[in-house]
Design a protein around this motif. Structure first.
Motif, PDB file in Angstrom:
ATOM      1  N   UNK A 206      -6.747 -37.483 -33.008  1.00 42.26           N
ATOM      2  CA  UNK A 206      -6.234 -37.100 -31.683  1.00 42.26           C
ATOM      3  C   UNK A 206      -6.184 -38.370 -30.829  1.00 42.26           C
ATOM      4  N   UNK A 207      -5.091 -39.132 -30.968  1.00 35.81           N
ATOM      5  CA  UNK A 207      -4.945 -40.425 -30.290  1.00 35.81           C
ATOM      6  C   UNK A 207      -3.856 -40.314 -29.225  1.00 35.81           C
ATOM      7  N   UNK A 208      -4.255 -40.443 -27.982  1.00 38.67           N
ATOM      8  CA  UNK A 208      -3.289 -40.402 -26.880  1.00 38.67           C
ATOM      9  C   UNK A 208      -2.526 -41.728 -26.826  1.00 38.67           C
ATOM     10  N   UNK A 209      -1.231 -41.622 -26.553  1.00 38.60           N
ATOM     11  CA  UNK A 209      -0.388 -42.808 -26.389  1.00 38.60           C
ATOM     12  C   UNK A 209       0.105 -42.840 -24.945  1.00 38.60           C
ATOM     13  N   UNK A 210      -0.297 -43.873 -24.189  1.00 42.13           N
ATOM     14  CA  UNK A 210       0.088 -43.994 -22.776  1.00 42.13           C
ATOM     15  C   UNK A 210       1.038 -45.172 -22.613  1.00 42.13           C
ATOM     16  N   UNK A 211       2.187 -44.900 -22.025  1.00 42.71           N
ATOM     17  CA  UNK A 211       3.208 -45.937 -21.841  1.00 42.71           C
ATOM     18  C   UNK A 211       4.103 -45.564 -20.670  1.00 42.71           C
ATOM     19  N   UNK A 212       4.850 -46.553 -20.185  1.00 37.10           N
ATOM     20  CA  UNK A 212       5.953 -46.197 -19.305  1.00 37.10           C
ATOM     21  C   UNK A 212       6.996 -45.493 -20.170  1.00 37.10           C
ATOM     22  N   UNK A 213       7.938 -44.811 -19.537  1.00 36.75           N
ATOM     23  CA  UNK A 213       8.978 -44.130 -20.290  1.00 36.75           C
ATOM     24  C   UNK A 213       9.697 -45.124 -21.209  1.00 36.75           C
ATOM     25  N   UNK A 214      10.250 -44.625 -22.306  1.00 37.77           N
ATOM     26  CA  UNK A 214      10.917 -45.483 -23.279  1.00 37.77           C
ATOM     27  C   UNK A 214      12.230 -45.964 -22.659  1.00 37.77           C
ATOM     28  N   UNK A 215      12.161 -47.115 -21.969  1.00 33.97           N
ATOM     29  CA  UNK A 215      13.291 -47.559 -21.160  1.00 33.97           C
ATOM     30  C   UNK A 215      13.881 -48.884 -21.622  1.00 33.97           C
ATOM     31  N   UNK A 232       2.754 -44.002 -42.231  1.00 37.14           N
ATOM     32  CA  UNK A 232       2.209 -44.700 -43.400  1.00 37.14           C
ATOM     33  C   UNK A 232       1.104 -43.886 -44.074  1.00 37.14           C
ATOM     34  N   UNK A 233       0.324 -43.203 -43.277  1.00 37.45           N
ATOM     35  CA  UNK A 233      -0.787 -42.420 -43.833  1.00 37.45           C
ATOM     36  C   UNK A 233      -0.400 -40.955 -44.013  1.00 37.45           C
ATOM     37  N   UNK A 234       0.905 -40.685 -43.874  1.00 40.40           N
ATOM     38  CA  UNK A 234       1.444 -39.329 -44.078  1.00 40.40           C
ATOM     39  C   UNK A 234       0.733 -38.319 -43.200  1.00 40.40           C
ATOM     40  N   UNK A 235       0.540 -38.679 -41.949  1.00 40.45           N
ATOM     41  CA  UNK A 235      -0.111 -37.800 -40.979  1.00 40.45           C
ATOM     42  C   UNK A 235       0.916 -37.322 -39.965  1.00 40.45           C
ATOM     43  N   UNK A 236       0.769 -36.105 -39.473  1.00 40.41           N
ATOM     44  CA  UNK A 236       1.719 -35.584 -38.485  1.00 40.41           C
ATOM     45  C   UNK A 236       1.555 -36.297 -37.135  1.00 40.41           C
ATOM     46  N   UNK A 237       2.662 -36.442 -36.412  1.00 43.67           N
ATOM     47  CA  UNK A 237       2.644 -37.083 -35.096  1.00 43.67           C
ATOM     48  C   UNK A 237       2.747 -35.996 -34.035  1.00 43.67           C
ATOM     49  N   UNK A 238       1.740 -35.927 -33.180  1.00 42.96           N
ATOM     50  CA  UNK A 238       1.690 -34.917 -32.126  1.00 42.96           C
ATOM     51  C   UNK A 238       2.184 -35.546 -30.814  1.00 42.96           C
ATOM     52  N   UNK A 239       3.440 -35.270 -30.478  1.00 45.24           N
ATOM     53  CA  UNK A 239       4.014 -35.870 -29.282  1.00 45.24           C
ATOM     54  C   UNK A 239       3.461 -35.266 -27.987  1.00 45.24           C
ATOM     55  N   UNK A 240       2.702 -34.189 -28.089  1.00 47.60           N
ATOM     56  CA  UNK A 240       2.064 -33.662 -26.878  1.00 47.60           C
ATOM     57  C   UNK A 240       0.943 -34.592 -26.409  1.00 47.60           C
ATOM     58  N   UNK A 241       0.585 -35.561 -27.244  1.00 44.41           N
ATOM     59  CA  UNK A 241      -0.438 -36.540 -26.869  1.00 44.41           C
ATOM     60  C   UNK A 241       0.198 -37.809 -26.274  1.00 44.41           C
ATOM     61  N   UNK A 242       1.495 -37.789 -26.080  1.00 39.02           N
ATOM     62  CA  UNK A 242       2.185 -38.947 -25.512  1.00 39.02           C
ATOM     63  C   UNK A 242       2.333 -38.773 -24.001  1.00 39.02           C
ATOM     64  N   UNK A 243       1.768 -39.690 -23.282  1.00 42.45           N
ATOM     65  CA  UNK A 243       1.854 -39.707 -21.818  1.00 42.45           C
ATOM     66  C   UNK A 243       2.842 -40.806 -21.424  1.00 42.45           C
TER      67      UNK A 243
END
Length: 352
Positions: A206-215, A232-243
């Protein structure tokens, strides 16, 4: 024994000192010099490029290479080039971060070593000011541009015109996707991927990703680094953790509150990755507010050093970026036009 190009350079200097080559005289072409000295054309090109950088010669596209007027007289006196003969416009969006400051310091150092007069303008993240600065510098007749574009989704038309008009130009930190342009930037994707991969290897999911909008290309590449690590590790990406914070939120000083609210609604996360140092400091404030027990708080990692004790981070090589930028500009000022992107490696510091 001196390299062959050094011998060519010294003989040209001697011809200038003796008066055989006078101010304004045209030099033989690279092809002619190569045949004359029985060397490759690359060697003759390096010889002439070196003398252009010294300020002894000047090149005009489509016309040839000539002895520079003022510098020829200086050489006759044994003084070499005494004044910068080439003006370069450096346009930066801000000077708030240490990355910005180190980059400016290094660019000034390498431009000075190349005997370039560096003209600096800070646009304060305004695309309008960026366009105005470019047009004003063009009107002044500067020889080349080094531009760190503002953080907007679309590139300034003024930058596109510089590229299309083949004005000597190097973009720092970002690049044009659709147009071949000289640029130098950090390995944003590789650095982020390495940091996120390290978190995954520690058991974080459960790793949150914090960034400005992809601009722009920077925010896009760092986001790709996050995705690449999970893929690479065949893990699902949870975009609800993207701020992803709108640029307006940053400009209005609301980033800290937005991050606190985002993390407050996801207190089961175990790690937080901030895509720049400023956001990392905002994230640290939110974490310290929301989690009372240090052992339960999520681990924070930053792109760029946030100056927070114990926070792992990715560092960029600003000095290398500046050195490459000036080299790429010198190449264009010497009459070469072979646009390309140079990616400079970054370093992950897991035990800051």
């Amino acid at each position: 024994m001196h390299p062959l190009y050094k011998r060519i350079q010294e003989e040209i200097r001697q011809r200038i000192r003796s008066g055989e080559l006078r101010p304004g005289d045209m030099l033989p072409s690279e092809k002619t010099l190569a045949a004359q000295y029985n060397v490759s054309q690359i060697t003759s090109k390096n010889a002439l490029n070196g003398l252009v950088e010294e300020g002894l010669l000047v090149r005009f596209r489509g016309k040839g290479t000539f002895v520079r007027e003022s510098d020829a007289r200086s050489v006759e006196k044994g003084q070499g080039a005494s004044e910068p003969q080439v003006s370069v416009a450096l346009i930066l969006p801000t000077m708030k971060t240490r990355v910005d400051q180190r980059l400016l310091d290094a660019l000034e150092k390498y431009a000075s070593a190349a005997q370039y007069e560096l003209l600096i303008r800070i646009t304060r993240e305004s695309q309008r000011e960026e366009a105005r600065a470019i047009e004003r510098f063009r009107d002044r007749g500067v020889n080349g541009f080094i531009v760190f574009p503002v953080e907007q989704e679309n590139y300034n038309d003024a930058i596109l015109r510089l590229s299309l008009d083949r004005v000597p130009l190097v973009l720092i930190d970002r690049f044009l996707k659709e147009i071949r342009t000289y640029s130098v930037s950090s390995d944003n994707t590789g650095g982020t991927c390495e940091a996120i991969s390290a978190l995954l290897s520690e058991g974080h999911r459960r790793i949150v990703y914090i960034s400005t909008e992809i601009a722009n290309t920077v925010t896009e590449e760092r986001a790709k680094g996050y995705e690449k690590a999970f893929t690479r590790q065949e893990l699902p990406i949870d975009k609800t953790l993207w701020c992803l914070l709108p640029l307006a939120t940053i400009a209005e000083g609301e980033a800290r509150a937005a991050i606190r609210q985002f993390l407050g609604e996801r207190q089961d996360v175990t790690a937080v990755f901030a895509a720049n140092a400023e956001l990392a400091r905002d994230a640290r404030h939110a974490i310290d507010t929301l989690w009372s027990a240090e052992e339960a708080a999520p681990k924070l990692v930053s792109f760029d050093n946030p100056d927070l004790v114990g926070t792992p981070y990715i560092s960029q090589q600003e000095d290398k970026m500046a050195s490459v930028a000036v080299q790429l500009l010198s190449e264009q000022l010497g009459g070469v036009h072979e646009p390309r992107r140079v990616v400079v490696p970054v370093h992950y510091h897991p035990h800051a």
